[in-house]
Design a protein around this motif. Structure first.
Motif, PDB file in Angstrom:
ATOM      1  N   GLN A  27       0.856  -1.174   0.000  1.00 18.76           N
ATOM      2  CA  GLN A  27       0.000   0.000   0.000  1.00 18.76           C
ATOM      3  C   GLN A  27       0.899   1.233   0.000  1.00 18.76           C
ATOM      4  O   GLN A  27       1.788   1.366   0.840  1.00 18.76           O
ATOM      5  N   THR A  28       0.686   2.129  -0.971  1.00 29.72           N
ATOM      6  CA  THR A  28       1.478   3.352  -1.029  1.00 29.72           C
ATOM      7  C   THR A  28       0.982   4.337   0.016  1.00 29.72           C
ATOM      8  O   THR A  28      -0.213   4.637   0.085  1.00 29.72           O
ATOM      9  N   GLY A  46       8.911  -3.672   7.235  1.00 29.43           N
ATOM     10  CA  GLY A  46       8.849  -4.138   5.861  1.00 29.43           C
ATOM     11  C   GLY A  46       9.191  -3.118   4.802  1.00 29.43           C
ATOM     12  O   GLY A  46       9.258  -3.454   3.617  1.00 29.43           O
ATOM     13  N   VAL A  47       9.429  -1.867   5.170  1.00 31.06           N
ATOM     14  CA  VAL A  47       9.742  -0.816   4.199  1.00 31.06           C
ATOM     15  C   VAL A  47      11.255  -0.701   4.051  1.00 31.06           C
ATOM     16  O   VAL A  47      11.974  -0.567   5.044  1.00 31.06           O
ATOM     17  N   THR A  48      11.744  -0.739   2.817  1.00 29.01           N
ATOM     18  CA  THR A  48      13.192  -0.677   2.570  1.00 29.01           C
ATOM     19  C   THR A  48      13.587   0.488   1.661  1.00 29.01           C
ATOM     20  O   THR A  48      14.771   0.687   1.405  1.00 29.01           O
ATOM     21  N   SER A  49      12.609   1.245   1.160  1.00 29.17           N
ATOM     22  CA  SER A  49      12.919   2.371   0.280  1.00 29.17           C
ATOM     23  C   SER A  49      11.898   3.480   0.493  1.00 29.17           C
ATOM     24  O   SER A  49      10.703   3.202   0.659  1.00 29.17           O
ATOM     25  N   VAL A  50      12.371   4.728   0.490  1.00 30.64           N
ATOM     26  CA  VAL A  50      11.477   5.877   0.628  1.00 30.64           C
ATOM     27  C   VAL A  50      11.812   6.905  -0.449  1.00 30.64           C
ATOM     28  O   VAL A  50      12.963   7.034  -0.876  1.00 30.64           O
ATOM     29  N   THR A  51      10.799   7.631  -0.898  1.00 34.17           N
ATOM     30  CA  THR A  51      10.995   8.777  -1.778  1.00 34.17           C
ATOM     31  C   THR A  51      10.764  10.035  -0.955  1.00 34.17           C
ATOM     32  O   THR A  51       9.721  10.176  -0.309  1.00 34.17           O
ATOM     33  N   ILE A 234       7.143  12.323   2.534  1.00 38.77           N
ATOM     34  CA  ILE A 234       7.779  11.005   2.508  1.00 38.77           C
ATOM     35  C   ILE A 234       6.782   9.996   1.946  1.00 38.77           C
ATOM     36  O   ILE A 234       5.678   9.847   2.479  1.00 38.77           O
ATOM     37  N   THR A 235       7.161   9.312   0.872  1.00 42.55           N
ATOM     38  CA  THR A 235       6.286   8.332   0.231  1.00 42.55           C
ATOM     39  C   THR A 235       6.984   6.982   0.201  1.00 42.55           C
ATOM     40  O   THR A 235       8.183   6.906  -0.093  1.00 42.55           O
ATOM     41  N   TYR A 236       6.235   5.914   0.496  1.00 45.08           N
ATOM     42  CA  TYR A 236       6.818   4.572   0.507  1.00 45.08           C
ATOM     43  C   TYR A 236       5.729   3.536   0.271  1.00 45.08           C
ATOM     44  O   TYR A 236       4.535   3.796   0.481  1.00 45.08           O
ATOM     45  N   ALA A 237       6.156   2.378  -0.204  1.00 44.40           N
ATOM     46  CA  ALA A 237       5.256   1.236  -0.384  1.00 44.40           C
ATOM     47  C   ALA A 237       5.396   0.326   0.826  1.00 44.40           C
ATOM     48  O   ALA A 237       6.441  -0.284   1.035  1.00 44.40           O
ATOM     49  N   ALA A 238       4.351   0.260   1.615  1.00 45.79           N
ATOM     50  CA  ALA A 238       4.391  -0.533   2.849  1.00 45.79           C
ATOM     51  C   ALA A 238       3.651  -1.848   2.645  1.00 45.79           C
ATOM     52  O   ALA A 238       2.551  -1.866   2.082  1.00 45.79           O
ATOM     53  N   ILE A 281       2.191 -12.292  12.773  1.00 43.89           N
ATOM     54  CA  ILE A 281       1.816 -11.819  11.448  1.00 43.89           C
ATOM     55  C   ILE A 281       0.959 -10.573  11.657  1.00 43.89           C
ATOM     56  O   ILE A 281      -0.123 -10.637  12.233  1.00 43.89           O
ATOM     57  N   GLN A 282       1.461  -9.442  11.203  1.00 51.70           N
ATOM     58  CA  GLN A 282       0.820  -8.155  11.505  1.00 51.70           C
ATOM     59  C   GLN A 282       0.164  -7.571  10.260  1.00 51.70           C
ATOM     60  O   GLN A 282       0.760  -7.501   9.188  1.00 51.70           O
ATOM     61  N   ASN A 283      -1.091  -7.146  10.410  1.00 45.03           N
ATOM     62  CA  ASN A 283      -1.810  -6.453   9.346  1.00 45.03           C
ATOM     63  C   ASN A 283      -1.571  -4.950   9.522  1.00 45.03           C
ATOM     64  O   ASN A 283      -2.057  -4.340  10.469  1.00 45.03           O
ATOM     65  N   THR A 284      -0.817  -4.364   8.604  1.00 50.17           N
ATOM     66  CA  THR A 284      -0.515  -2.939   8.712  1.00 50.17           C
ATOM     67  C   THR A 284      -1.378  -2.095   7.787  1.00 50.17           C
ATOM     68  O   THR A 284      -1.174  -0.885   7.666  1.00 50.17           O
ATOM     69  N   ALA A 285      -2.326  -2.718   7.088  1.00 49.94           N
ATOM     70  CA  ALA A 285      -3.173  -1.975   6.158  1.00 49.94           C
ATOM     71  C   ALA A 285      -4.286  -1.261   6.909  1.00 49.94           C
ATOM     72  O   ALA A 285      -4.576  -1.542   8.069  1.00 49.94           O
TER      73      ALA A 285
END
Length: 314
Positions: A27-28, A46-51, A234-238, A281-285
């Protein structure tokens, strides 16, 4: 004599199968930061890259310089920079959102203030980055001048900004006149509008992010407008599902067992030894009610492993 068997590879096989079937949804997300000053950003699991997008703050507008000859010029608009950076989940990174420059005061010959830079440091250090690989930085606009009809060159500069994707100049403020102040320059790339120069009052403040303050009119009792503050986006795909062991995220597709995330089991008595680990197992949405089902154990000696508690709906 007892014989021991290392279960690292067999347990690793279970985890890889589990991760591949759960960490498939992303989810962006975008976080906008416009509170000025320093702060920290903690990377979600779980996030490894950010814009990173940064807007420098706008410069303050000029005044009549305690005279009745000319109004002040507008402050310069802040520059824009965008970059992408590799980050570590659950780690903390530092940023700084610049404050807009103060407008030149009334009944004074004091000058306006410059807009501050806005930056994000991708190395975990609490200081402005020095290269576009260590962070992203948007240059602030400079102050407007007092009592002048000469157009200023005071925009925030792309050349003084840092971004490995792009940088863009802010806009210059406008000149004053014998009847009023000049408009502030706008912030770059969707930045805030510059404040309007006044013909009969104080200069107007620049908008966030990065609008320069407007110049005051040619009256000593009026001040220049304040520059708009900077901003960071800050934008990222989580991942919407993450697996956590021992309080640490297990990265999707990880093939290196580690004690820190409980994927390394060490040695166990092959005859009657057992060893248990608990994973979350975590739901982060934002949506609720995701169901985990069909858990399978595959690989060499899969029969040596078992799932003792099936996860509930998340």
């Amino acid at each position: 004599m007892k014989t021991t068997l290392f279960l690292t590879f067999k347990r690793l096989t279970l985890l890889v199968a589990l991760l591949v079937t759960t960490l498939v949804l992303t989810q962006t997300r975008t976080e906008i930061i416009n509170i000025t000053g320093s702060g920290t950003f903690t990377v979600p699991p779980g996030v490894t890259s950010v814009t990173i997008e940064t807007w420098g703050a706008g410069g303050g507008g000029g005044s009549s310089n305690n005279s009745s000859t000319n109004g002040g010029t507008g402050g310069g608009g802040g520059a824009y920079a965008r970059g992408t950076h590799t980050v570590t989940p659950n780690s903390t990174y530092f940023y700084f959102v610049g404050s807009g420059g103060a407008g030149a005061p009334a009944n004074s010959t004091a000058t306006a203030g410059n807009g501050e830079n806005s930056w994000f440091n991708a190395t975990g250090v609490n200081s402005a980055p020095t290269t576009n690989t260590t962070g992203t930085l948007g240059n602030g606009g400079s102050r407007g001048n007092n009592n002048t009809t000469t157009a200023p060159t005071n925009r925030g500069l792309a050349s003084s900004s840092l971004g490995n994707l792009m940088t863009s100049n802010g806009n210059n403020g406008a000149a004053g006149s014998d009847s009023g102040g000049g408009n502030g320059g706008s912030g770059s790339f969707g930045g805030g509008a510059g404040g309007t120069g006044s013909t009969d009052n104080n200069g107007n403040d620049g908008d966030i992010p990065g609008g320069g303050g407007g110049g005051s009119n040619d009256n000593a009792s009026h001040r220049g407008g304040n520059g708009g503050n900077g901003q960071i986006r800050i934008t990222y795909a989580a991942p919407t599902l993450v697996v956590i062991g021992n309080g640490n995220t297990i990265t999707n597709g990880d093939t290196t067992p580690a004690i820190a995330d409980h994927t390394f089991y060490g040695s166990i008595d092959i005859a009657n030894g057992t060893f248990s680990r608990t994973y979350t197992i975590q739901n982060t949405a934002s949506q609720a009610g995701l169901t985990i089902s069909g858990l399978t154990i595959t690989g060499v000696n899969a029969g040596d492993f078992s799932v003792t508690a099936t996860p509930n709906a998340l």
